[in-house]
Design a protein around this motif. Structure first.
Motif, PDB file in Angstrom:
ATOM      1  N   LYS A   1      -5.294  11.622  -3.424  1.00 19.29           N
ATOM      2  CA  LYS A   1      -4.406  11.916  -2.304  1.00 19.29           C
ATOM      3  C   LYS A   1      -5.218  12.122  -1.039  1.00 19.29           C
ATOM      4  N   CYS A   2      -4.529  12.026   0.094  1.00 16.94           N
ATOM      5  CA  CYS A   2      -5.183  12.279   1.376  1.00 16.94           C
ATOM      6  C   CYS A   2      -4.155  12.782   2.374  1.00 16.94           C
ATOM      7  N   ARG A   3      -4.652  13.242   3.518  1.00 17.79           N
ATOM      8  CA  ARG A   3      -3.779  13.835   4.530  1.00 17.79           C
ATOM      9  C   ARG A   3      -3.485  12.892   5.693  1.00 17.79           C
ATOM     10  N   ALA A   4      -3.756  11.611   5.532  1.00 16.76           N
ATOM     11  CA  ALA A   4      -3.521  10.647   6.608  1.00 16.76           C
ATOM     12  C   ALA A   4      -2.034  10.611   6.988  1.00 16.76           C
ATOM     13  N   LEU A   5      -1.779  10.577   8.285  1.00 18.72           N
ATOM     14  CA  LEU A   5      -0.394  10.526   8.770  1.00 18.72           C
ATOM     15  C   LEU A   5      -0.023   9.138   9.287  1.00 18.72           C
ATOM     16  N   THR A   6      -0.990   8.395   9.806  1.00 18.40           N
ATOM     17  CA  THR A   6      -0.709   7.071  10.367  1.00 18.40           C
ATOM     18  C   THR A   6      -1.155   5.975   9.405  1.00 18.40           C
ATOM     19  N   ALA A   7      -0.605   4.796   9.601  1.00 20.47           N
ATOM     20  CA  ALA A   7      -0.956   3.664   8.747  1.00 20.47           C
ATOM     21  C   ALA A   7      -2.438   3.333   8.858  1.00 20.47           C
ATOM     22  N   ALA A   8      -2.968   3.374  10.062  1.00 20.98           N
ATOM     23  CA  ALA A   8      -4.382   3.048  10.258  1.00 20.98           C
ATOM     24  C   ALA A   8      -5.277   4.040   9.531  1.00 20.98           C
ATOM     25  N   ASP A   9      -4.956   5.314   9.641  1.00 17.55           N
ATOM     26  CA  ASP A   9      -5.769   6.320   8.970  1.00 17.55           C
ATOM     27  C   ASP A   9      -5.645   6.211   7.453  1.00 17.55           C
ATOM     28  N   MET A  10      -4.443   5.885   6.976  1.00 13.50           N
ATOM     29  CA  MET A  10      -4.254   5.753   5.535  1.00 13.50           C
ATOM     30  C   MET A  10      -5.064   4.580   4.992  1.00 13.50           C
ATOM     31  N   ARG A  11      -5.122   3.479   5.711  1.00 12.33           N
ATOM     32  CA  ARG A  11      -5.905   2.327   5.245  1.00 12.33           C
ATOM     33  C   ARG A  11      -7.378   2.726   5.095  1.00 12.33           C
ATOM     34  N   ALA A  12      -7.869   3.494   6.046  1.00 11.86           N
ATOM     35  CA  ALA A  12      -9.271   3.925   5.994  1.00 11.86           C
ATOM     36  C   ALA A  12      -9.503   4.897   4.839  1.00 11.86           C
TER      37      ALA A  12
ATOM     38  N   LEU B   1       6.793   8.932   7.291  1.00 10.58           N
ATOM     39  CA  LEU B   1       7.898   8.030   6.939  1.00 10.58           C
ATOM     40  C   LEU B   1       8.324   7.118   8.082  1.00 10.58           C
ATOM     41  N   ALA B   2       7.944   7.442   9.302  1.00 11.48           N
ATOM     42  CA  ALA B   2       8.353   6.668  10.477  1.00 11.48           C
ATOM     43  C   ALA B   2       7.567   5.358  10.573  1.00 11.48           C
ATOM     44  N   PRO B   3       8.066   4.407  11.369  1.00  9.02           N
ATOM     45  CA  PRO B   3       7.304   3.166  11.594  1.00  9.02           C
ATOM     46  C   PRO B   3       5.890   3.485  12.084  1.00  9.02           C
ATOM     47  N   GLY B   4       4.902   2.831  11.487  1.00 10.95           N
ATOM     48  CA  GLY B   4       3.515   3.092  11.834  1.00 10.95           C
ATOM     49  C   GLY B   4       2.920   4.276  11.096  1.00 10.95           C
ATOM     50  N   GLY B   5       3.744   4.917  10.246  1.00 11.50           N
ATOM     51  CA  GLY B   5       3.262   6.049   9.477  1.00 11.50           C
ATOM     52  C   GLY B   5       2.498   5.615   8.245  1.00 11.50           C
ATOM     53  N   SER B   6       1.913   6.567   7.551  1.00 11.74           N
ATOM     54  CA  SER B   6       1.027   6.228   6.433  1.00 11.74           C
ATOM     55  C   SER B   6       1.771   5.627   5.245  1.00 11.74           C
ATOM     56  N   LEU B   7       3.069   5.884   5.121  1.00 10.84           N
ATOM     57  CA  LEU B   7       3.822   5.229   4.051  1.00 10.84           C
ATOM     58  C   LEU B   7       3.747   3.712   4.194  1.00 10.84           C
ATOM     59  N   GLU B   8       3.780   3.253   5.412  1.00  9.19           N
ATOM     60  CA  GLU B   8       3.709   1.818   5.687  1.00  9.19           C
ATOM     61  C   GLU B   8       2.452   1.202   5.060  1.00  9.19           C
ATOM     62  N   ALA B   9       1.330   1.882   5.201  1.00  8.12           N
ATOM     63  CA  ALA B   9       0.069   1.374   4.654  1.00  8.12           C
ATOM     64  C   ALA B   9       0.073   1.407   3.136  1.00  8.12           C
ATOM     65  N   LEU B  10       0.645   2.439   2.543  1.00  9.54           N
ATOM     66  CA  LEU B  10       0.680   2.502   1.078  1.00  9.54           C
ATOM     67  C   LEU B  10       1.605   1.448   0.489  1.00  9.54           C
ATOM     68  N   LEU B  11       2.691   1.153   1.171  1.00  5.94           N
ATOM     69  CA  LEU B  11       3.572   0.086   0.694  1.00  5.94           C
ATOM     70  C   LEU B  11       2.856  -1.264   0.736  1.00  5.94           C
ATOM     71  N   GLU B  12       2.059  -1.475   1.783  1.00  5.68           N
ATOM     72  CA  GLU B  12       1.252  -2.697   1.870  1.00  5.68           C
ATOM     73  C   GLU B  12       0.250  -2.737   0.719  1.00  5.68           C
ATOM     74  N   ALA B  13      -0.410  -1.601   0.489  1.00  2.00           N
ATOM     75  CA  ALA B  13      -1.420  -1.530  -0.568  1.00  2.00           C
ATOM     76  C   ALA B  13      -0.801  -1.736  -1.942  1.00  2.00           C
ATOM     77  N   ARG B  14       0.423  -1.283  -2.110  1.00  2.00           N
ATOM     78  CA  ARG B  14       1.102  -1.488  -3.393  1.00  2.00           C
ATOM     79  C   ARG B  14       1.368  -2.969  -3.631  1.00  2.00           C
ATOM     80  N   LYS B  15       1.770  -3.675  -2.587  1.00  2.00           N
ATOM     81  CA  LYS B  15       1.993  -5.124  -2.705  1.00  2.00           C
ATOM     82  C   LYS B  15       0.690  -5.855  -3.031  1.00  2.00           C
ATOM     83  N   GLU B  16      -0.415  -5.338  -2.510  1.00  2.00           N
ATOM     84  CA  GLU B  16      -1.725  -5.967  -2.726  1.00  2.00           C
ATOM     85  C   GLU B  16      -2.347  -5.574  -4.060  1.00  2.00           C
ATOM     86  N   GLY B  17      -1.736  -4.638  -4.768  1.00  2.00           N
ATOM     87  CA  GLY B  17      -2.261  -4.200  -6.054  1.00  2.00           C
ATOM     88  C   GLY B  17      -3.337  -3.139  -5.969  1.00  2.00           C
TER      89      GLY B  17
END
Length: 337
Positions: free
Chosen positions: A77-88, A119-135
């Motif tokens: 787990k991590c405390r990233a709030l934005t998609a960019a931070d979550m990717r990192a 949960l908002a657009p550009g939030g870290s959920l967005e990055a995790l959903l992308e990562a889930r699609k990528e496996g």
């Protein structure tokens, strides 16, 4: 060992998991030996976090050296709030854990306001959903210390698991745990020993795992003795006996509600007091009558409770809203410094 589905993720996990916070107190070789024993005991669920300093790295190195990566469901787990931070953060977790995928990635203890950002657009959920699609990520979860965050997370379809404190003395999430199970989300019990405040590990695990709505409990472990105690408690998940219920009540009576769970979110103290340790040693006097031993341990602290300048910074970070400054004054009364 009992194995159950982790909500509706399709994963099957042991009801006793491995909490990776305390391995920060040992070393990488000790971690490897412990994880070997954990595997041999039938545990297949590991919890760690980006915030737990060396925990991810030592777990990843150990599993690689032991050849056991595929034997475990990894959760971090991590405390990233934005998609960019979550990717990192996710990239760093994958590197540390020496793997190309993580079965469960969780939002780490967000506030209600932070959760809306996630949960908002550009939030870290967005990055995790992308990562889930990528496996790269199998499933998405959330950890919380406040009931309001737990309740909000229950409404979010993308959140498949929720972690929350649950133990003999912390019942604030009992109704939410039942709702979590009814919604088909996995429930992960953190702090099953109340952050070390409950000394009887066997009884603590018996209590938590006797609740069928609890999917998995993740006590922190740093040595084989802790593993043995936790295994003994997890071996029997039947309803508690009258004697065990009475023993649980004794624990409640001893601890009350204002006690430190040793989550360490209060840190860093502006003057360097190791706040959880001060409360731990104080508890050995107040709850267990081990005065001589407690005084010896307290004497090793480089900065004593009397150094508190009452800035209050620690209280703003405590997820349990403890009156830390007043509690430190009690420590000074007991130890004289």
């Amino acid at each position: 060992m009992q194995y159950v589905p982790l909500g509706q993720t399709g994963l099957t996990i042991s009801r006793l998991g491995f909490g990776g916070i305390p391995i920060q107190r040992i070393d990488q070789q000790g971690t490897r030996a412990l994880l070997k024993a954990v595997h041999e005991a039938g545990i297949n669920y590991i919890d760690t976090a980006r915030a737990y300093t060396v925990s991810e790295s030592w777990i990843g190195q150990s599993l690689e050296e032991l050849g056991l990566r595929d034997s475990f469901v990894l959760a971090t787990k991590c405390r990233a709030l934005t998609a960019a931070d979550m990717r990192a953060e996710l990239a760093e977790s994958l590197k540390n854990l020496r793997t190309d995928h993580i079965e469960l990635y969780q939002f780490h203890n967000p506030s209600l306001k932070d959760l809306e950002t996630i949960l908002a657009p550009g939030g870290s959920l967005e990055a995790l959903l992308e990562a889930r699609k990528e496996g790269k990520v199998g499933h998405i979860g959330l950890t919380a210390h406040l009931a309001a965050v737990f309740e909000r997370a229950l409404e979010v379809d993308e959140i498949e698991t929720i972690m929350f404190p649950y133990n003999i003395v912390e019942q604030q999430g009992a109704d939410l745990i039942a709702r979590c199970a009814a919604k088909g989300k996995g429930f992960i019990a953190m702090k099953p020993l109340a952050g070390g405040a409950i000394e009887d590990g066997r009884l603590a695990m018996r209590y938590v795992l006797s609740n069928p709505d609890v999917t998995v409990a993740i006590p922190g472990m740093a040595d084989p003795a802790e593993l043995t105690s936790n295994l003994e408690g997890a071996a029997n998940t039947a309803p508690l006996t009258e004697e065990e219920q009475a023993a649980c009540q004794k624990v409640r009576d001893a601890l009350g509600t204002q006690f430190c769970r040793r989550c360490n979110y209060c840190a860093p103290c502006t003057v360097g007091i190791q706040i959880p340790s001060a409360f731990l040693f104080d508890g050995y006097i107040a709850r267990y009558g081990l005065e001589d031993w407690a005084r010896q341990r307290y004497a090793t602290l480089p900065v004593k409770a009397s150094a508190c300048v009452e800035c209050g910074a620690c209280e703003t970070r405590c997820p349990y809203q403890l009156p830390i400054r007043q509690m430190l004054k009690k420590v000074v009364e007991h130890f004289g410094e």
